[in-house]
Write a protein that holds these residues in place. Structure first.
Motif, PDB file in Angstrom:
ATOM      1  N   LEU A   1      46.642  34.285  39.268  1.00  0.00           N
ATOM      2  CA  LEU A   1      47.425  36.131  39.828  1.00  0.00           C
ATOM      3  C   LEU A   1      47.826  36.868  39.293  1.00  0.00           C
ATOM      4  O   LEU A   1      47.623  38.062  39.955  1.00  0.00           O
TER       5      LEU A   1
ATOM      6  N   LEU B   1      42.707  37.764  48.448  1.00  0.00           N
ATOM      7  CA  LEU B   1      43.803  37.722  48.268  1.00  0.00           C
ATOM      8  C   LEU B   1      44.892  39.297  48.688  1.00  0.00           C
ATOM      9  O   LEU B   1      45.924  39.309  49.636  1.00  0.00           O
TER      10      LEU B   1
ATOM     11  N   ASN C   1      45.249  27.641  37.426  1.00  0.00           N
ATOM     12  CA  ASN C   1      44.968  28.276  39.021  1.00  0.00           C
ATOM     13  C   ASN C   1      44.814  27.692  39.770  1.00  0.00           C
ATOM     14  O   ASN C   1      45.282  28.103  41.109  1.00  0.00           O
TER      15      ASN C   1
ATOM     16  N   THR D   1      47.304  28.191  43.387  1.00  0.00           N
ATOM     17  CA  THR D   1      46.431  28.648  44.893  1.00  0.00           C
ATOM     18  C   THR D   1      46.630  27.593  45.970  1.00  0.00           C
ATOM     19  O   THR D   1      45.803  27.666  46.813  1.00  0.00           O
TER      20      THR D   1
END
Length: 327
Positions: A74, A110, A243, A247
């Motif tokens: 991110l 994203l 991560n 997510t």
């Protein structure tokens, strides 16, 4: 080509750039720098694109925040979003190699409004799996198969970066050589390490620079990673399980933008990520091409610059002229 530094929301980023026209971001992997894309920056600029290759977070002339928690996907996607805005654009094409490929895929996943097409080199798109974080699963699978430890698991150790920092030139020479297409099968790394043998000790001391790597080019890597160290780059690996935990909202999401995947036939990464290549079209719904470069190893944008340049230019040239808008 020129090098300059830009202040974005999250950090100051150093970029290598050339050309004017639609923006193409080129995201490097481990243990590379923006200079790994010099041939692509030159070719894309000559073809009418604004080619930009940043030193990524933790590398080279870009800031190096402390702590693995600051190196999640991110953060890294956010850095690219900030960079597009700082460059005065509101959409672009994105290309990534090695660790840069997962970041490029996730840029597309994203922010499809911003990243209009994506090319991944060496590492295919890997969707989030629901059965827990990745590194414990990697450890179990490699041990069950009798393969030893996957190097990714070794890099989870808090002091893993220190072995590289003890002698950056030797570490870089061994890593580039052991993943290169010109290196003999017996000397190429598989990514798996016997118990008690370190990542660098597993590579023979007779490792030399790959045929495509000039002494001057290599000196640029050595200088940057001697000055900046390896802790930031290794933190990308240490953030892998984080991560996964961050997510869950991406579970099941697919990439719908036009996409291209290029891999070297002899890329050692295929030993542990190759299974994702064949199923990638299920998750990347507009996959325009899957190219395997004969005899090539891992560093394909440098090993096979002409072939990669031609593939990228054909891919971008086939898309609508949609990247000509200023904010």
């Amino acid at each position: 080509m020129q090098t300059r530094r830009l202040k974005t929301d999250g950090l100051t980023q150093q970029i290598l750039e050339a050309g004017t026209g639609p923006l193409v971001l080129l995201i490097h992997g481990f243990p590379e720098l923006g200079i790994s894309w010099r041939a692509q920056v030159e070719a894309l600029a000559a073809a009418g694109y604004h080619a930009v290759a940043p030193d990524m977070r933790g590398y080279g002339g870009t800031d190096r925040p402390a702590g693995a928690e600051n190196y999640t996907a991110l953060h890294l996607v956010g850095d690219m979003v900030d960079l597009v805005r700082a460059l005065g654009e509101r959409d672009c094409f994105v290309v990534g190699h090695d660790w840069g490929a997962p970041i490029a895929w996730h840029c597309a996943l994203l922010r499809p409004d911003l990243f209009r097409a994506v090319a991944g080199l060496s590492v295919p798109f890997q969707p989030r799996r629901p059965n827990g974080p990745p590194t414990p699963a990697m450890a179990v699978l490699s041990q069950r198969a009798g393969l030893g430890d996957l190097y990714i698991n070794r890099l989870q150790a808090a002091d893993a970066h220190l072995a590289f920092e003890a002698d950056p030139a030797t570490a870089l020479r061994k890593m580039f050589w052991s993943y290169d297409g010109a290196t003999a099968d017996a000397d190429q790394s598989t990514g798996f390490l016997p118990p008690g043998v370190s990542m660098l000790d597993h590579v023979p001391d007779h490792a030399t620079l790959p045929p495509w790597m000039s002494a001057e080019h290599f000196a640029g890597y050595v200088a940057a990673l001697t000055a900046g160290g390896f802790e930031g780059p290794v933190n990308w690996y240490r953030a892998m399980d984080l991560n996964w935990s961050l997510t869950a909202f991406l579970q099941g999401r697919k990439i719908h933008q036009p996409a291209l995947f290029i891999v070297g036939e002899r890329d050692p990464v295929r030993h542990y990520s190759g299974a994702h290549e064949t199923g990638m079209a299920d998750w990347v719904t507009d996959l325009r091409g899957r190219m395997v470069l004969p005899g090539a190893g891992h560093w394909i944008q440098q090993e096979r610059a002409e072939a990669v340049n031609a593939a990228l230019l054909d891919f971008f040239g086939s898309l609508p002229a949609q990247l000509d808008r200023k904010p």
